[in-house]
Design a protein around this motif. Structure first.
Motif, short mmCIF file in Angstrom:
data_model
loop_
_atom_site.label_atom_id
_atom_site.label_comp_id
_atom_site.label_asym_id
_atom_site.label_seq_id
_atom_site.Cartn_x
_atom_site.Cartn_y
_atom_site.Cartn_z
N ALA A 80 49.86 33.06 -9.11
CA ALA A 80 49.94 34.53 -9.17
C ALA A 80 48.56 35.17 -9.23
N CYS A 82 46.56 34.79 -12.07
CA CYS A 82 46.23 35.09 -13.47
C CYS A 82 44.92 34.41 -13.87
N THR A 146 49.00 40.54 -11.86
CA THR A 146 49.24 39.09 -11.80
C THR A 146 50.18 38.59 -12.90
N GLY A 148 52.83 40.23 -14.13
CA GLY A 148 54.18 40.49 -13.62
C GLY A 148 54.51 39.60 -12.44
N ARG A 149 53.51 39.34 -11.62
CA ARG A 149 53.75 38.49 -10.44
C ARG A 149 54.09 37.06 -10.87
N ARG A 152 57.71 36.73 -11.45
CA ARG A 152 58.49 36.69 -10.20
C ARG A 152 58.35 35.33 -9.52
N TYR A 177 57.76 42.76 -7.17
CA TYR A 177 56.53 41.96 -7.03
C TYR A 177 55.86 41.80 -8.40
N SER A 178 55.78 42.90 -9.10
CA SER A 178 55.15 42.89 -10.43
C SER A 178 55.38 44.24 -11.08
N CYS A 180 54.21 45.22 -14.71
CA CYS A 180 53.65 44.95 -16.04
C CYS A 180 52.62 46.01 -16.33
#
Lengths: 377, 95
Positions: A80, A82, A146, A148-149, A152, A177-178, A180
């Protein structure tokens, strides 16, 4: 850790990073955007940044018996994009959506197309740069985008929520997708959301919600709390998303200023909104929002007749009543949700502009509750 | 050379390792279970399937179970009559 890494080190060997990105596409391991190739070194750094053993299960989805370990969460967090220090937030959010009360199989697979909203509170917001001000739902912030991604990607890769196959979202929406963001605690007239939900201010938390797409509540023309909140109640009472489910409202700072000036508490605001976010049973019937099956479902009948002085009719209405509008139906108020606590209020957005957001819950039923978990330090 | 790690998981011990029940060689005289996920049209679909099974295979009884919550697995209480009475269970989701 070494044992788990050794046992689970299944992967593919490739010549260069670009090939690795393409290999992830070929295997269906992406959300449509390129992923960061999850090399062993990056995954180890991610894991080392959290408190969990690699084999520790952060989320178990019982309907399909899928367990997501910290190791698999780390692989997907790398993909993602992160940074390693985000991993405790991802892990906490996975724990939250994996809480049995959240009943993840529903929002993960339903035609309703829910996004997994993650609201972050506490010191971790500043430490990681999780953004809660201008354009907080939009692009530009690595942590928001990232974290939130990563959720997913876990749904796609670990729970097999592939679009059109297990994820049957009729349309879905870009929040999938995200989604957050941080609460703008400093801009809020109220205690932080996390404190309202029973945590201490120094604790960092994530609060998750299965969200349908947000609706902009645009108000520039009033300073009166009642006039302002009338707009929110009207938006919440929109028939398109009216349900016995929950609501999230993210108030822009400009709007909370008007509430703060008149000393409106969070509880008073919630109660005021619940009281006014309703439509008549006749309105619901006129728009086909009362399905015949609702009239044989005790929980939905309870919602429809909650405000009626006589309560749920006995015997219950026949299925034909779903389309038959009586004079009495015009007097029956059907609220969004089942009470003030179903309305989660928080604060976020830029200093300028009268734009807040209302997010209805996923589902035409009760949907799933808000769940808050502490982010481990 | 770069190794990238597999992000996917497989079913766990319940789904992954539970042995399949023996398949009956014929349905004549068998009690058939219908397990609907509890959404609007699951049982509608299953009723039609039971009707066809009745026409073609002379099944005996039909046991109907609809989950009360489509988002969670079938409960032991819901599964009990299926386990106790049925030779075959057909499940479907409807929406």
């Amino acid at each position: 850790m070494a044992a788990a890494m050794g046992r689970e080190r299944e992967g593919i060997d490739l010549d260069d990073p670009w090939q690795a990105i393409e290999a992830c596409y070929e295997r269906g391991w992406t959300d449509g955007l390129p992923v960061v190739p999850p090399t062993e070194a990056l995954v180890e750094r991610m894991l080392a940044s959290g408190p969990w053993d690699p084999d520790q299960v952060l989320l178990h989805e019982p309907a399909r018996d899928r367990a997501v370990t910290a190791y698999k969460a780390a692989v997907n967090s790398v993909m993602a994009g992160c940074r390693p220090e985000y991993f405790p937030v991802v892990g906490a959010a996975l724990t939250a959506i994996g809480d049995p009360a959240f009943e993840l199989h529903g929002p993960a697979t339903s035609t309703g197309g829910a996004a997994l909203m993650v609201i972050v509170n506490g010191p971790v917001r500043r430490r990681l740069g999780i953004h809660g001000k201008a354009n907080l739902f939009g692009p530009g912030f690595r942590a928001n985008a990232t974290i939130g991604r990563a959720l997913r990607l876990v749904l796609l890769n670990c729970l097999e929520c592939h679009p059109g196959v297990l994820d049957k979202s009729t349309q879905g929406w870009p929040g999938k997708y995200s989604l957050c963001f941080a609460e703008d605690e400093e801009g809020s007239p109220w205690e932080p959301l996390s404190v309202a939900r029973g945590f201490r201010p120094e604790q960092s938390t994530v609060t998750v919600f299965a969200a349908e797409s947000g609706h902009n509540v645009l108000a520039h023309g009033t300073r009166s709390p009642e006039r302002l909140l009338t707009l929110f109640a009207e938006t919440m009472a929109g028939l398109g998303s009216l349900s016995p489910g929950r609501s999230v409202i993210v108030f822009a700072p400009e709007h909370t200023e008007h509430l703060a000036r008149e000393r409106w508490s969070r509880a008073r605001t919630q109660a005021w909104l619940y009281d006014r976010a309703w439509r008549s049973l006749a309105d619901l019937k006129r728009a086909g929002k009362v399905e015949p099956a609702f009239l044989t479902n005790p929980r939905l009948l309870e919602w429809l007749y909650r405000d009626h002085p006589a309560g749920v009719p006995s015997p219950p209405p026949d299925p034909g009543a779903a389309e038959r509008i009586t004079a009495e139906d015009r007097t029956v108020r059907v609220h969004r949700g089942l009470g003030p606590d179903d309305i989660l209020l928080c604060v976020g957005g830029g200093e300028a502009g009268g734009h807040s957001a209302f997010f209805p819950s996923w589902s035409r039923g009760r949907s799933v509750p808000f769940v808050t978990k502490e982010v481990p330090s | 050379m770069t190794r990238i790690l597999d992000p996917t998981v497989r079913a766990g011990k319940v789904v992954g390792t539970a042995p399949l029940a023996p398949r009956p060689s014929r349905l004549a005289g068998a009690t058939i279970g219908l397990l609907a996920n509890g959404k609007s049209n699951g049982m509608l679909l299953l009723e039609r399937i039971a009707e066809i099974l009745g026409e073609r295979h002379a099944i005996a009884e039909v046991v109907r179970v609809a989950k009360t919550n489509a988002s969670v697995p079938v409960t032991e209480e819901e599964a009990e009559p299926l386990l106790r009475r049925c030779a075959v269970v057909v499940t479907a989701i409807g929406d």
